[in-house]
Design a protein around this motif. Structure first.
Motif, PDB file in Angstrom:
ATOM      1  N   SER A   1     -35.968   4.744 -30.170  1.00 35.93           N
ATOM      2  CA  SER A   1     -37.161   3.940 -30.448  1.00 35.93           C
ATOM      3  C   SER A   1     -36.812   2.729 -31.297  1.00 35.93           C
ATOM      4  CB  SER A   1     -38.212   4.801 -31.154  1.00 35.93           C
ATOM      5  OG  SER A   1     -38.650   5.860 -30.314  1.00 35.93           O
ATOM      6  N   VAL A   2     -36.006   2.942 -32.325  1.00 38.82           N
ATOM      7  CA  VAL A   2     -35.629   1.822 -33.193  1.00 38.82           C
ATOM      8  C   VAL A   2     -34.738   0.841 -32.442  1.00 38.82           C
ATOM      9  CG1 VAL A   2     -34.317   1.192 -35.259  1.00 38.82           C
ATOM     10  CG2 VAL A   2     -35.953   3.071 -35.337  1.00 38.82           C
ATOM     11  N   SER A   3     -33.873   1.353 -31.586  1.00 43.12           N
ATOM     12  CA  SER A   3     -33.018   0.474 -30.789  1.00 43.12           C
ATOM     13  C   SER A   3     -33.856  -0.431 -29.891  1.00 43.12           C
ATOM     14  CB  SER A   3     -32.056   1.312 -29.939  1.00 43.12           C
ATOM     15  OG  SER A   3     -31.235   0.489 -29.151  1.00 43.12           O
ATOM     16  N   ARG A   4     -34.922   0.123 -29.334  1.00 40.05           N
ATOM     17  CA  ARG A   4     -35.815  -0.674 -28.487  1.00 40.05           C
ATOM     18  C   ARG A   4     -36.443  -1.810 -29.298  1.00 40.05           C
ATOM     19  NH1 ARG A   4     -41.586   1.430 -26.097  1.00 40.05           N
ATOM     20  NH2 ARG A   4     -42.364  -0.605 -25.418  1.00 40.05           N
ATOM     21  N   ILE A   5     -36.871  -1.494 -30.516  1.00 39.18           N
ATOM     22  CA  ILE A   5     -37.474  -2.513 -31.380  1.00 39.18           C
ATOM     23  C   ILE A   5     -36.430  -3.551 -31.780  1.00 39.18           C
ATOM     24  CG2 ILE A   5     -38.598  -2.923 -33.599  1.00 39.18           C
ATOM     25  CD1 ILE A   5     -39.738  -0.023 -33.318  1.00 39.18           C
ATOM     26  N   GLU A   6     -35.242  -3.082 -32.174  1.00 37.73           N
ATOM     27  CA  GLU A   6     -34.166  -3.991 -32.583  1.00 37.73           C
ATOM     28  C   GLU A   6     -33.810  -4.956 -31.458  1.00 37.73           C
ATOM     29  OE1 GLU A   6     -31.587  -1.397 -35.840  1.00 37.73           O
ATOM     30  OE2 GLU A   6     -31.114  -1.257 -33.703  1.00 37.73           O
ATOM     31  N   ASN A   7     -33.735  -4.438 -30.239  1.00 40.19           N
ATOM     32  CA  ASN A   7     -33.374  -5.293 -29.107  1.00 40.19           C
ATOM     33  C   ASN A   7     -34.438  -6.353 -28.846  1.00 40.19           C
ATOM     34  OD1 ASN A   7     -30.915  -4.090 -28.569  1.00 40.19           O
ATOM     35  ND2 ASN A   7     -31.787  -2.576 -27.173  1.00 40.19           N
TER      36      ASN A   7
ATOM     37  N   VAL B   1     -36.449  -7.677 -31.054  1.00 40.31           N
ATOM     38  CA  VAL B   1     -36.335  -8.674 -32.120  1.00 40.31           C
ATOM     39  C   VAL B   1     -35.146  -9.602 -31.864  1.00 40.31           C
ATOM     40  CG1 VAL B   1     -35.932  -9.010 -34.588  1.00 40.31           C
ATOM     41  CG2 VAL B   1     -37.403  -7.152 -33.822  1.00 40.31           C
ATOM     42  N   ALA B   2     -34.013  -9.002 -31.503  1.00 40.34           N
ATOM     43  CA  ALA B   2     -32.816  -9.807 -31.252  1.00 40.34           C
ATOM     44  C   ALA B   2     -33.028 -10.758 -30.089  1.00 40.34           C
ATOM     45  CB  ALA B   2     -31.627  -8.880 -30.973  1.00 40.34           C
ATOM     46  N   ASN B   3     -33.732 -10.305 -29.059  1.00 34.81           N
ATOM     47  CA  ASN B   3     -33.996 -11.172 -27.906  1.00 34.81           C
ATOM     48  C   ASN B   3     -34.868 -12.371 -28.293  1.00 34.81           C
ATOM     49  OD1 ASN B   3     -32.518  -9.714 -26.038  1.00 34.81           O
ATOM     50  ND2 ASN B   3     -34.259  -8.392 -25.478  1.00 34.81           N
ATOM     51  N   VAL B   4     -35.880 -12.130 -29.123  1.00 38.15           N
ATOM     52  CA  VAL B   4     -36.749 -13.225 -29.551  1.00 38.15           C
ATOM     53  C   VAL B   4     -35.964 -14.217 -30.410  1.00 38.15           C
ATOM     54  CG1 VAL B   4     -38.793 -13.845 -30.898  1.00 38.15           C
ATOM     55  CG2 VAL B   4     -38.856 -11.839 -29.419  1.00 38.15           C
ATOM     56  N   ARG B   5     -35.163 -13.706 -31.323  1.00 33.26           N
ATOM     57  CA  ARG B   5     -34.360 -14.587 -32.172  1.00 33.26           C
ATOM     58  C   ARG B   5     -33.385 -15.420 -31.349  1.00 33.26           C
ATOM     59  NH1 ARG B   5     -33.105 -10.084 -36.889  1.00 33.26           N
ATOM     60  NH2 ARG B   5     -35.022 -10.409 -38.101  1.00 33.26           N
TER      61      ARG B   5
ATOM     62  N   ALA C   1     -43.543  -9.026 -26.695  1.00 31.88           N
ATOM     63  CA  ALA C   1     -42.393  -9.925 -26.857  1.00 31.88           C
ATOM     64  C   ALA C   1     -41.522  -9.911 -25.606  1.00 31.88           C
ATOM     65  CB  ALA C   1     -41.578  -9.517 -28.085  1.00 31.88           C
ATOM     66  N   ASN C   2     -41.221  -8.705 -25.114  1.00 29.57           N
ATOM     67  CA  ASN C   2     -40.369  -8.601 -23.930  1.00 29.57           C
ATOM     68  C   ASN C   2     -41.038  -9.229 -22.709  1.00 29.57           C
ATOM     69  OD1 ASN C   2     -38.250  -7.295 -25.239  1.00 29.57           O
ATOM     70  ND2 ASN C   2     -39.142  -5.272 -24.919  1.00 29.57           N
ATOM     71  N   SER C   3     -42.343  -9.017 -22.586  1.00 29.21           N
ATOM     72  CA  SER C   3     -43.078  -9.597 -21.456  1.00 29.21           C
ATOM     73  C   SER C   3     -43.064 -11.121 -21.533  1.00 29.21           C
ATOM     74  CB  SER C   3     -44.519  -9.081 -21.466  1.00 29.21           C
ATOM     75  OG  SER C   3     -45.271  -9.682 -20.432  1.00 29.21           O
TER      76      SER C   3
ATOM     77  N   LEU D   1     -22.011  -6.950 -25.233  1.00 24.37           N
ATOM     78  CA  LEU D   1     -22.532  -8.205 -24.683  1.00 24.37           C
ATOM     79  C   LEU D   1     -23.700  -7.905 -23.769  1.00 24.37           C
ATOM     80  CD1 LEU D   1     -19.244 -10.133 -23.793  1.00 24.37           C
ATOM     81  CD2 LEU D   1     -20.536 -10.140 -25.932  1.00 24.37           C
ATOM     82  N   GLU D   2     -24.751  -8.690 -23.890  1.00 18.82           N
ATOM     83  CA  GLU D   2     -25.929  -8.490 -23.059  1.00 18.82           C
ATOM     84  C   GLU D   2     -26.329  -9.829 -22.439  1.00 18.82           C
ATOM     85  OE1 GLU D   2     -28.877  -6.767 -25.555  1.00 18.82           O
ATOM     86  OE2 GLU D   2     -27.898  -4.804 -25.640  1.00 18.82           O
ATOM     87  N   ASP D   3     -26.449  -9.843 -21.097  1.00 15.91           N
ATOM     88  CA  ASP D   3     -26.885 -11.038 -20.392  1.00 15.91           C
ATOM     89  C   ASP D   3     -28.413 -11.073 -20.389  1.00 15.91           C
ATOM     90  OD1 ASP D   3     -24.309 -12.042 -19.621  1.00 15.91           O
ATOM     91  OD2 ASP D   3     -24.181 -10.374 -18.211  1.00 15.91           O
ATOM     92  N   THR D   4     -28.989 -12.145 -20.903  1.00 17.29           N
ATOM     93  CA  THR D   4     -30.439 -12.312 -20.948  1.00 17.29           C
ATOM     94  C   THR D   4     -30.802 -13.613 -20.255  1.00 17.29           C
ATOM     95  OG1 THR D   4     -30.618 -13.631 -22.968  1.00 17.29           O
ATOM     96  CG2 THR D   4     -30.327 -11.250 -23.246  1.00 17.29           C
TER      97      THR D   4
END
Length: 470
Positions: A315-321, A323-327, A381-383, A458-461
């Motif tokens: 659950s926390v990983s989902r939130i962290e990701n 946040v990181a994506n928005v930043r 945020a993800n949407s 590494l994550e491709d976004t």
């Protein structure tokens, strides 16, 4: 909205009205520092950290006291076991306490008074009780006359006539009444002790909090907190002592968090199922530990298990990701001169999420439902980030501001070094991007493998490649 808090004393939710409209005084019973703190200690530490944080968001100045019991039978036994002294044992485990609390993102209290630093105030408090006839000396010990305090049992709903049969009432022939409790213990040969009007000795457990609460916060405080196990006898005795001296309530609001079980069994030394915070910090993301503690309402029991912690980590990983994506998206967007106008729908949704979060926190610090608002934020945020061709810096900033407001209270995503950009990692990522553009797949794969070996994911976004540490 008005903050409502469940008061153990009245068994009702009450609108919170501090004595001083600008300041809140809060005392939470701290640990006996003879060993590493365990998961049972961590629950009130985390929860009341959140209470303090939220009160500060309401613009209160919070004077928050958490005491250290640094002399008692447990410390004396531990010192003998280690071939050390009581002060050395206390110093060692106070330092460990700070390390564990810091590691869980728990902000340090306004003050952490130690019993041994407040002996003068404790002895003076006992003297006041003796002089008023509320306490008496017997064989070098001093006891509180429990029946002299008519409201004894008000917090725990205990009946003083039934306490004599209770397993937690210490039987001692030196007492006038079996329900009386000790304020001062005469020292045994070789024990650490202090001079007093009743001879060499040391304080009983309950008196220390009454004396230190009065010294650091005043005769009546706004909030007194602790675990449910402290309702009786500790908090009951504290209230009796303090009110007998001052004639005023010790606290206007009493708050107690529920018990923690381990794999559906009560945590106890006899079962050997205690888990230290030091162990947990090595196994789990500290933010996940906070999530676990806050995902159930504080007054309800909580069951610790490996499965529960695995879910908390996910659950926390989902939130962290999120946040990181928005930043990452915001950083990429600011480097691009083309920016869209703010999206009114996302701006309105951010306001709605914050209103929901506040409503849940104002309802007796309902962190479980407040976390639901954080997940709603992550989904939004993800949407929004899927609209890679229509992002606006204002929207991303509004999303981040909303998250920081909620996370500033709950502390689910803790500050980490890995959130800071590392020049070497950035250089390698850029080199990999260049290699891919040049269709040098071997070099691109080599760099990815090198980063993987260093624990870099590494994550491709849609906004480009971002990285994080495992």
């Amino acid at each position: 909205m008005t903050l409502h808090i469940y008061n153990t004393l009245t068994r009702t939710k009450e609108p919170f009205q501090p004595i001083d409209p600008d300041r809140v005084t809060m005392y939470v019973c701290g640990p006996t520092v003879y060993d590493y703190i365990h998961i049972g200690n961590a629950r009130p530490a985390i929860f009341f950290d959140v209470v303090r944080r939220y009160l500060e968001t309401l613009d209160y100045e919070v004077n928050y006291i958490v005491n250290f019991t640094d002399v008692d039978d447990k410390l004396i036994r531990k010192a003998a076991e280690l071939g050390s002294t009581v002060p050395e044992v206390a110093d060692r485990f106070i330092q460990a306490f700070y390390e564990d609390n810091d590691g869980l993102g728990i902000r340090r209290a306004s003050n952490n008074p130690r019993v041994t630093d407040n002996m003068e105030e404790i002895i003076a408090f006992i003297s006041e009780l003796v002089e008023s006839g509320k306490a008496y000396e017997s064989g070098g010990d001093v006891y509180f006359r429990t029946r002299e305090f008519a409201k004894y049992g008000q917090i725990s709903r205990q009946n003083v006539d039934e306490l004599q049969l209770g397993i937690r009432i210490e039987v001692d022939e030196r007492k006038e009444d079996a329900a009386d409790f000790v304020l001062w213990k005469a020292a045994k040969p070789g024990e650490i002790s202090w001079a007093s009007p009743w001879g060499e000795g040391r304080p009983g457990w309950h008196i220390e909090c009454s004396a230190m609460s009065r010294k650091y916060l005043g005769e009546t405080i706004d909030i007194h907190g602790g675990g449910q196990d402290l309702q009786f006898p500790h908090h009951e005795c504290e209230a009796a002592q303090s009110e007998s001296v001052t004639g005023k309530p010790l606290a206007n609001v009493w708050m107690h968090n529920g018990y923690i079980n381990i794999d559906n069994e009560k945590m106890s030394k006899s079962l050997g199922n205690g888990v230290t915070v030091q162990q947990l910090r090595k196994q789990y993301n500290p933010g996940a530990l906070r999530y676990f503690m806050l995902s159930t309402h504080y007054r309800n029991p909580l069951n610790f298990s490996a499965e529960a912690m695995e879910q908390a980590e996910k659950s926390v990983s989902r939130i962290e990701n999120a946040v990181a994506n928005v930043r990452h998206a915001l950083a990429s967007l600011k480097a691009d001169s083309m920016q869209e106008d703010p999206n009114e729908a996302i701006q309105a949704k951010v306001v709605s999420i914050l209103e929901t979060f506040d409503a849940k926190m104002q309802d007796d610090f309902n962190t479980a439902d407040a976390i639901t608002a954080v997940f709603e934020w992550a989904s939004e945020a993800n949407s929004y980030l899927q609209q890679s061709d229509a992002l606006a810096a204002g929207d991303l900033e509004a999303l981040l501001d909303a998250f920081e407001a909620m996370n500033g209270v709950l502390g689910l995503v803790l500050d980490k070094d890995e959130e800071l950009l590392d020049e070497e990692i950035e250089r390698l990522i850029q080199e990999r991007n260049d290699a891919r553009k040049a269709k040098n797949w071997a070099r691109a794969d080599e760099i990815r493998d090198l980063l993987t070996e260093q624990g870099i994911v590494l994550e491709d976004t849609p906004q480009g490649v971002r990285w994080r540490r495992k």
